[in-house]
Design an enzyme around this catalytic site. Structure first.
Site, PDB file in Angstrom:
ATOM      1  N   TYR A 122      -8.716  -3.283 -12.073  1.00  0.00           N
ATOM      2  CA  TYR A 122      -8.312  -2.321 -11.087  1.00  0.00           C
ATOM      3  C   TYR A 122      -6.936  -1.671 -11.340  1.00  0.00           C
ATOM      4  O   TYR A 122      -6.860  -0.486 -11.732  1.00  0.00           O
ATOM      5  CB  TYR A 122      -8.255  -3.184  -9.841  1.00  0.00           C
ATOM      6  N   CYS A 167      -1.630   1.778  -2.981  1.00  0.00           N
ATOM      7  CA  CYS A 167      -2.588   2.873  -2.748  1.00  0.00           C
ATOM      8  C   CYS A 167      -1.955   4.261  -2.759  1.00  0.00           C
ATOM      9  O   CYS A 167      -2.460   5.167  -3.407  1.00  0.00           O
ATOM     10  CB  CYS A 167      -3.283   2.707  -1.395  1.00  0.00           C
ATOM     11  N   CYS A 220       0.818  -1.213   0.000  1.00  0.00           N
ATOM     12  CA  CYS A 220       0.000   0.000   0.000  1.00  0.00           C
ATOM     13  C   CYS A 220       0.850   1.261   0.000  1.00  0.00           C
ATOM     14  O   CYS A 220       0.682   2.150  -0.836  1.00  0.00           O
ATOM     15  CB  CYS A 220      -0.931  -0.046   1.213  1.00  0.00           C
ATOM     16  N   GLU A 277      -6.403   1.829 -13.390  1.00  0.00           N
ATOM     17  CA  GLU A 277      -5.946   2.989 -12.608  1.00  0.00           C
ATOM     18  C   GLU A 277      -4.632   3.535 -13.165  1.00  0.00           C
ATOM     19  O   GLU A 277      -4.482   4.738 -13.361  1.00  0.00           O
ATOM     20  CB  GLU A 277      -5.755   2.588 -11.143  1.00  0.00           C
ATOM     21  N   GLU A 328     -25.763  13.951  -3.331  1.00  0.00           N
ATOM     22  CA  GLU A 328     -27.190  14.174  -3.085  1.00  0.00           C
ATOM     23  C   GLU A 328     -28.064  13.369  -4.044  1.00  0.00           C
ATOM     24  O   GLU A 328     -29.239  13.147  -3.779  1.00  0.00           O
ATOM     25  CB  GLU A 328     -27.541  15.661  -3.139  1.00  0.00           C
ATOM     26  N   LYS A 346      -0.166   5.398  -6.061  1.00  0.00           N
ATOM     27  CA  LYS A 346      -1.226   5.372  -7.076  1.00  0.00           C
ATOM     28  C   LYS A 346      -2.147   6.586  -6.935  1.00  0.00           C
ATOM     29  O   LYS A 346      -2.412   7.301  -7.900  1.00  0.00           O
ATOM     30  CB  LYS A 346      -1.995   4.044  -6.924  1.00  0.00           C
ATOM     31  N   HIS A 363     -26.802  20.293  -0.942  1.00  0.00           N
ATOM     32  CA  HIS A 363     -26.818  20.898  -2.271  1.00  0.00           C
ATOM     33  C   HIS A 363     -25.795  22.012  -2.367  1.00  0.00           C
ATOM     34  O   HIS A 363     -25.614  22.753  -1.405  1.00  0.00           O
ATOM     35  CB  HIS A 363     -28.220  21.456  -2.541  1.00  0.00           C
TER      36      HIS A 363
HETATM   37  P1  FAD Z   1       1.367  -6.211   1.929  1.00  0.00           P
HETATM   38  O1  FAD Z   1       1.027  -4.813   2.214  1.00  0.00           O
HETATM   39  O2  FAD Z   1       1.673  -6.576   0.536  1.00  0.00           O
HETATM   40  O3  FAD Z   1       2.634  -6.564   2.859  1.00  0.00           O
HETATM   41  C1  FAD Z   1       3.300  -7.777   2.808  1.00  0.00           C
HETATM   42  C2  FAD Z   1       4.765  -7.540   3.189  1.00  0.00           C
HETATM   43  O4  FAD Z   1       5.381  -8.780   3.517  1.00  0.00           O
HETATM   44  C3  FAD Z   1       5.569  -6.942   2.048  1.00  0.00           C
HETATM   45  O5  FAD Z   1       6.373  -5.880   2.522  1.00  0.00           O
HETATM   46  C4  FAD Z   1       6.444  -8.097   1.599  1.00  0.00           C
HETATM   47  O6  FAD Z   1       7.636  -7.671   1.007  1.00  0.00           O
HETATM   48  C5  FAD Z   1       6.665  -8.821   2.907  1.00  0.00           C
HETATM   49  N1  FAD Z   1       7.047 -10.229   2.786  1.00  0.00           N
HETATM   50  C6  FAD Z   1       6.579 -11.154   1.918  1.00  0.00           C
HETATM   51  N2  FAD Z   1       7.139 -12.350   2.164  1.00  0.00           N
HETATM   52  C7  FAD Z   1       7.968 -12.179   3.222  1.00  0.00           C
HETATM   53  C8  FAD Z   1       8.811 -13.047   3.955  1.00  0.00           C
HETATM   54  N3  FAD Z   1       8.883 -14.345   3.662  1.00  0.00           N
HETATM   55  N4  FAD Z   1       9.545 -12.534   4.973  1.00  0.00           N
HETATM   56  C9  FAD Z   1       9.477 -11.233   5.300  1.00  0.00           C
HETATM   57  N5  FAD Z   1       8.672 -10.366   4.649  1.00  0.00           N
HETATM   58  C10 FAD Z   1       7.928 -10.839   3.618  1.00  0.00           C
HETATM   59  N6  FAD Z   1      -5.908  -1.145  -1.418  1.00  0.00           N
HETATM   60  C11 FAD Z   1      -6.745  -0.183  -0.984  1.00  0.00           C
HETATM   61  O7  FAD Z   1      -7.383  -0.344   0.048  1.00  0.00           O
HETATM   62  N7  FAD Z   1      -6.887   0.985  -1.673  1.00  0.00           N
HETATM   63  C12 FAD Z   1      -6.209   1.241  -2.811  1.00  0.00           C
HETATM   64  O8  FAD Z   1      -6.361   2.313  -3.412  1.00  0.00           O
HETATM   65  C13 FAD Z   1      -5.301   0.256  -3.284  1.00  0.00           C
HETATM   66  N8  FAD Z   1      -4.571   0.483  -4.389  1.00  0.00           N
HETATM   67  C14 FAD Z   1      -3.661  -0.446  -4.796  1.00  0.00           C
HETATM   68  C15 FAD Z   1      -2.914  -0.171  -5.921  1.00  0.00           C
HETATM   69  C16 FAD Z   1      -1.998  -1.082  -6.370  1.00  0.00           C
HETATM   70  C17 FAD Z   1      -1.158  -0.757  -7.581  1.00  0.00           C
HETATM   71  C18 FAD Z   1      -1.820  -2.312  -5.678  1.00  0.00           C
HETATM   72  C19 FAD Z   1      -0.825  -3.318  -6.155  1.00  0.00           C
HETATM   73  C20 FAD Z   1      -2.567  -2.599  -4.552  1.00  0.00           C
HETATM   74  C21 FAD Z   1      -3.501  -1.663  -4.100  1.00  0.00           C
HETATM   75  N9  FAD Z   1      -4.289  -1.899  -2.966  1.00  0.00           N
HETATM   76  C22 FAD Z   1      -5.186  -0.946  -2.541  1.00  0.00           C
HETATM   77  C23 FAD Z   1      -4.208  -3.164  -2.227  1.00  0.00           C
HETATM   78  C24 FAD Z   1      -3.383  -3.036  -0.953  1.00  0.00           C
HETATM   79  O9  FAD Z   1      -2.105  -2.518  -1.237  1.00  0.00           O
HETATM   80  C25 FAD Z   1      -3.258  -4.406  -0.299  1.00  0.00           C
HETATM   81  O10 FAD Z   1      -4.548  -4.942  -0.101  1.00  0.00           O
HETATM   82  C26 FAD Z   1      -2.549  -4.368   1.044  1.00  0.00           C
HETATM   83  O11 FAD Z   1      -1.270  -3.812   0.932  1.00  0.00           O
HETATM   84  C27 FAD Z   1      -2.452  -5.783   1.619  1.00  0.00           C
HETATM   85  O12 FAD Z   1      -1.763  -5.784   2.838  1.00  0.00           O
HETATM   86  P2  FAD Z   1      -1.031  -7.097   3.346  1.00  0.00           P
HETATM   87  O13 FAD Z   1      -0.592  -6.786   4.739  1.00  0.00           O
HETATM   88  O14 FAD Z   1      -1.833  -8.291   3.091  1.00  0.00           O
HETATM   89  O15 FAD Z   1       0.269  -7.235   2.410  1.00  0.00           O
HETATM   90  P1  NA7 Z   2      -6.972  -8.972 -11.114  1.00  0.00           P
HETATM   91  O1  NA7 Z   2      -8.086  -8.310 -10.421  1.00  0.00           O
HETATM   92  O2  NA7 Z   2      -6.633 -10.354 -10.736  1.00  0.00           O
HETATM   93  O3  NA7 Z   2      -7.211  -8.906 -12.688  1.00  0.00           O
HETATM   94  C1  NA7 Z   2      -6.329  -9.422 -13.608  1.00  0.00           C
HETATM   95  C2  NA7 Z   2      -6.564  -8.804 -14.973  1.00  0.00           C
HETATM   96  O4  NA7 Z   2      -5.577  -9.242 -15.874  1.00  0.00           O
HETATM   97  C3  NA7 Z   2      -7.896  -9.190 -15.565  1.00  0.00           C
HETATM   98  O5  NA7 Z   2      -8.358  -8.139 -16.346  1.00  0.00           O
HETATM   99  C4  NA7 Z   2      -7.500 -10.403 -16.438  1.00  0.00           C
HETATM  100  O6  NA7 Z   2      -8.375 -10.614 -17.507  1.00  0.00           O
HETATM  101  C5  NA7 Z   2      -6.168  -9.968 -16.957  1.00  0.00           C
HETATM  102  N1  NA7 Z   2      -5.306 -11.089 -17.328  1.00  0.00           N
HETATM  103  C6  NA7 Z   2      -4.963 -12.144 -16.558  1.00  0.00           C
HETATM  104  N2  NA7 Z   2      -4.119 -12.951 -17.218  1.00  0.00           N
HETATM  105  C7  NA7 Z   2      -3.935 -12.384 -18.446  1.00  0.00           C
HETATM  106  C8  NA7 Z   2      -3.162 -12.744 -19.580  1.00  0.00           C
HETATM  107  N3  NA7 Z   2      -2.426 -13.842 -19.594  1.00  0.00           N
HETATM  108  N4  NA7 Z   2      -3.209 -11.935 -20.654  1.00  0.00           N
HETATM  109  C9  NA7 Z   2      -3.951 -10.826 -20.657  1.00  0.00           C
HETATM  110  N5  NA7 Z   2      -4.700 -10.428 -19.610  1.00  0.00           N
HETATM  111  C10 NA7 Z   2      -4.695 -11.205 -18.516  1.00  0.00           C
HETATM  112  O7  NA7 Z   2      -5.619  -8.154 -10.977  1.00  0.00           O
HETATM  113  P2  NA7 Z   2      -5.171  -6.684 -10.633  1.00  0.00           P
HETATM  114  O8  NA7 Z   2      -3.685  -6.699 -10.777  1.00  0.00           O
HETATM  115  O9  NA7 Z   2      -5.859  -5.660 -11.424  1.00  0.00           O
HETATM  116  O10 NA7 Z   2      -5.549  -6.480  -9.117  1.00  0.00           O
HETATM  117  C11 NA7 Z   2      -5.169  -7.410  -8.130  1.00  0.00           C
HETATM  118  C12 NA7 Z   2      -5.410  -6.843  -6.766  1.00  0.00           C
HETATM  119  O11 NA7 Z   2      -4.349  -5.946  -6.492  1.00  0.00           O
HETATM  120  C13 NA7 Z   2      -6.674  -6.061  -6.647  1.00  0.00           C
HETATM  121  O12 NA7 Z   2      -7.661  -6.814  -6.023  1.00  0.00           O
HETATM  122  C14 NA7 Z   2      -6.247  -4.877  -5.789  1.00  0.00           C
HETATM  123  O13 NA7 Z   2      -6.605  -5.080  -4.446  1.00  0.00           O
HETATM  124  C15 NA7 Z   2      -4.786  -4.797  -5.861  1.00  0.00           C
HETATM  125  P3  NA7 Z   2      -9.678 -11.611 -17.407  1.00  0.00           P
HETATM  126  O14 NA7 Z   2     -10.771 -10.755 -16.853  1.00  0.00           O
HETATM  127  O15 NA7 Z   2      -9.289 -12.742 -16.499  1.00  0.00           O
HETATM  128  O16 NA7 Z   2      -9.890 -12.041 -18.793  1.00  0.00           O
END
Ligand code: FAD
Ligand code: NA7
Length: 592
Positions: free
Chosen positions: A295, A159, A154, A299, A572, A162, A567
């Site tokens: 997503y 988050c 995040c 974004e 609203e 982004k 408003h």
């Molecule tokens: P993470 O935050 O991923 O933390 C896991 C940590 O564990 C990482 O630092 C990783 O490196 C570490 N780790 C992994 N394996 C090991 C190991 N073996 N030993 C030590 N450390 C390890 N959520 C929202 O609510 N709002 C948003 O707008 C949003 N935007 C997003 C945009 C993007 C591009 C992405 C990719 C995600 C977004 N999310 C958003 C999702 C959000 O980031 C995740 O849901 C959240 O970070 C999950 O938290 P977590 O604690 O499960 O894992």
């Molecule tokens: P998602 O929600 O798992 O979506 C994956 C997207 O990628 C989806 O549109 C898929 O299409 C597409 N996809 C998957 N495999 C392929 C291949 N091989 N070629 C082309 N397109 C593909 O992933 P996000 O990364 O957007 O988000 C994951 C989480 O991260 C989300 O929940 C947030 O919390 C942060 P499909 O619809 O399967 O045809």
């Protein structure tokens, strides 16, 4: 005896209770007529403590442990909980360990693997509750070598960057609007990627530092090392210099999150980037192809286009799988109207480098999902956003006996986030069938620590979680999509109310008339209760958060109708929804 009211009486009672806990191996606070207490006493082979002034004891125990009910069990000064928790501890062997005083033989009460949203919340809460806690966090560099600091996805690659980059793009639109409102400035407006990236990354750096300080202040031992189980109660931690250290704990929480998936086609890891690289990319990505349609893809594609870049999104099937498709398509149409190109029904098969550079030039070959057609295109950057894989395959879960869904690497847990191994819990993105959102991981982590160490029984509620997709026109939702509502309740039993609207701030610049849209889905069988909320428009997160609270309170259509709107606002619209989708009535809006 009447309940104790004054402060002196209360503190005397507290020390009396504490003395009982400290001087007895087992204490079971009880009521003489309670069958659960009898069950626990039988299991522990220990007599019950039934004070005469039971109500005062119960009130004080509530204050001390968060638990009011009896039995309330303590073993070797450790609070075990009530009947269910005691029986569970008996089943998982931890009761015997407590009775043997074995809990003290571990290095830590709790080790949390992963210092992201969930792991940090859980470890801090456990430490606040007096436990000896370690959290390990380690970022494996991306194939491009990108890495980052403490805080997880995040903060570093999710988050936070982004939303800040989305904001950067929105400011571009605001500048165009500003001229229409009379602001005069030079015609040539440019965006500087490096300035934005540096500013965003400096802010992230301050958050990384803040997390380290917070852990230190709360006495959580933070170790920057990769953790893997070698025994059910023992992990190996390997730091970036390869040094191995071993730690044991009574309990573990897995919070390792997910990392972007690659396509498995020639050239993907060599030449493409993922969201893990994008936010700290040292150069402007230029003409970009985004692969994926959910997503993260929409974004990132959205804000890159908002910065003025040439953006194409390659869609395999539909937009935003799992979200309401009516809303997803409206968000997509808006992007298309604002210059984002969509290559629909194609998948990439090969990426080749035409010219190295920052950015260089790449050739992408893709094939149609419907015909034999092959297409080619040239881009400066290819961003893969085709989903994320749970980081569960290299953490020795087999050594600990933790079951993983072999299809997706996700960890199944019960409603208390407990895996099949009783002393190992899991939270956040690695959970099977749960929301992948920061606030969800935080809530689950905090509540888990309170259940483990404060006798709380409150569980994380994964229903009606509000969320927002930060596409150029933002999409907020809570509850069911229209498709899912129909599947669950049947078309005849739901009513959809909807309306287009034109935010006042869009009128003077004359943009996006009747593009914003609000929709609620009501359950006719349950008082027209709102079971789905969908909003496409500005500030979707701010709008949806409040309606999310209303849905937690089980808001009905009638209650929304009797709410007076503010408003002139976008939100609203939900207080004046009159047209049902089934009527086919006109939903365009003109004036207020
Ligand atoms: P993470 O935050 O991923 O933390 C896991 C940590 O564990 C990482 O630092 C990783 O490196 C570490 N780790 C992994 N394996 C090991 C190991 N073996 N030993 C030590 N450390 C390890 N959520 C929202 O609510 N709002 C948003 O707008 C949003 N935007 C997003 C945009 C993007 C591009 C992405 C990719 C995600 C977004 N999310 C958003 C999702 C959000 O980031 C995740 O849901 C959240 O970070 C999950 O938290 P977590 O604690 O499960 O894992
Ligand atoms: P998602 O929600 O798992 O979506 C994956 C997207 O990628 C989806 O549109 C898929 O299409 C597409 N996809 C998957 N495999 C392929 C291949 N091989 N070629 C082309 N397109 C593909 O992933 P996000 O990364 O957007 O988000 C994951 C989480 O991260 C989300 O929940 C947030 O919390 C942060 P499909 O619809 O399967 O045809």
């Amino acid at each position: 005896m009447p309940p104790i009211e004054n402060d002196t009486g209360k503190s005397e009672l507290k020390s009396r209770i504490q003395q009982l806990i400290d001087s007895n191996q087992v204490v079971v606070f009880s009521k003489s007529y309670c069958p659960y207490c009898v069950k626990v006493s039988f299991r522990l082979q220990h007599s019950l403590f039934c004070p005469e002034d039971g109500t005062s004891y119960q009130d004080m125990l509530l204050e001390m442990t968060g638990q009011k009910t009896v039995p309330n069990v303590f073993i070797n000064k450790t609070h075990v909980g009530g009947c269910d928790k005691t029986m569970q501890a008996h089943k998982d062997g931890s009761l015997q360990q407590l009775l043997n005083g074995e809990n003290e033989s571990y290095d830590y009460d709790l080790i949390v693997i992963g210092g992201g949203s969930g792991g940090l919340a859980c470890s801090k809460e456990a430490a606040i509750l007096g436990k000896k806690v370690m959290v390990l966090d380690y970022v494996v560099p991306t194939p491009k070598g990108t890495t980052w600091g403490l805080g997880g996805t995040c903060v570093n690659v999710g988050c936070i960057p982004k939303k800040l980059m989305h904001q950067t793009a929105m400011l571009g639109t605001a500048m165009q609007d500003a001229r229409k409102f009379g602001w005069e400035f030079e015609e040539t407006v440019k965006h500087n990627w490096e300035t934005m990236r540096t500013a965003v990354n400096n802010y992230i750096g301050s958050l990384n530092w803040g997390y380290r300080v917070a852990l230190r202040d709360k006495n959580v031992n933070y170790v920057n090392a990769y953790a893997e189980f070698i025994e059910p109660h023992k992990i190996k931690a390997t730091n970036k210099r390869g040094k191995e250290t071993f730690y044991t704990a009574a309990k573990f929480v897995l919070a390792t999150g997910e990392r972007p998936r690659y396509l498995g086609i020639p050239g993907d890891k060599e030449y493409c980037i993922t969201s893990d690289d994008l936010f700290s990319l040292p150069y402007c990505p230029g003409k970009t192809l985004v692969i994926g349609a959910s997503y993260v893809a929409l974004e990132c594609g959205g804000f890159l286009a908002g910065l003025g870049l040439d953006v194409t999104i390659m869609v395999r099937s539909i937009l935003l799988r799992g979200f309401d498709q009516d809303m997803a398509n409206r968000a997509g149409e808006h992007m298309e109207e604002h210059g984002v190109k969509f290559l629909r029904k194609y998948v990439p098969i090969k990426v080749e480098e035409l010219e190295a550079g920052t950015p260089g030039r790449l050739k992408v070959t893709a094939k149609s999902t419907e015909t034999d057609e092959i297409i080619e295109g040239e881009y400066n950057t290819v961003l893969i956003a085709v989903g994320r894989d749970a980081c569960t395959d290299k953490i020795g879960l087999d050594k600990a006996g933790v079951k993983v869904n072999s299809k997706n690497g996700k960890i199944p847990v019960n409603d208390e986030e407990q895996t099949n191994v009783p002393h190992i819990y899991a939270i956040g993105d690695i959970l099977e069938g749960k929301w992948e959102l920061t606030p969800v991981a935080i809530q689950a982590g905090k509540l888990l620590a309170r259940r483990l160490y404060r006798g709380s029984t409150l569980k994380c509620d994964y229903i009606n979680v509000p969320t927002t997709v930060f596409t150029p026109l933002e999409y907020g939702s809570c509850g069911l999509s229209e498709e899912r509502a129909i599947e669950l309740y049947g078309q005849d039993n739901i009513e959809v109310f909807h309306s287009l609207f034109w935010p006042l701030e869009f009128t003077v610049p004359g943009r996006d008339n009747n593009r914003c849209y609000g929709k609620i889905i009501c359950n006719k069988l349950d008082d027209d209760r709102v079971i789905g909320f969908h909003y496409l428009g500005p500030n979707a997160g701010e709008v949806t958060q409040g309606f999310g609270a209303a849905m937690k309170c089980r808001v009905t259509k009638e209650q929304l109708d009797s709410t007076i709107g503010i408003h002139p606002t976008c939100a609203e619209v939900f207080t004046t929804l009159e047209v049902t989708k089934s009527s086919g009535g006109d939903i365009t809006q003109a004036g207020c």
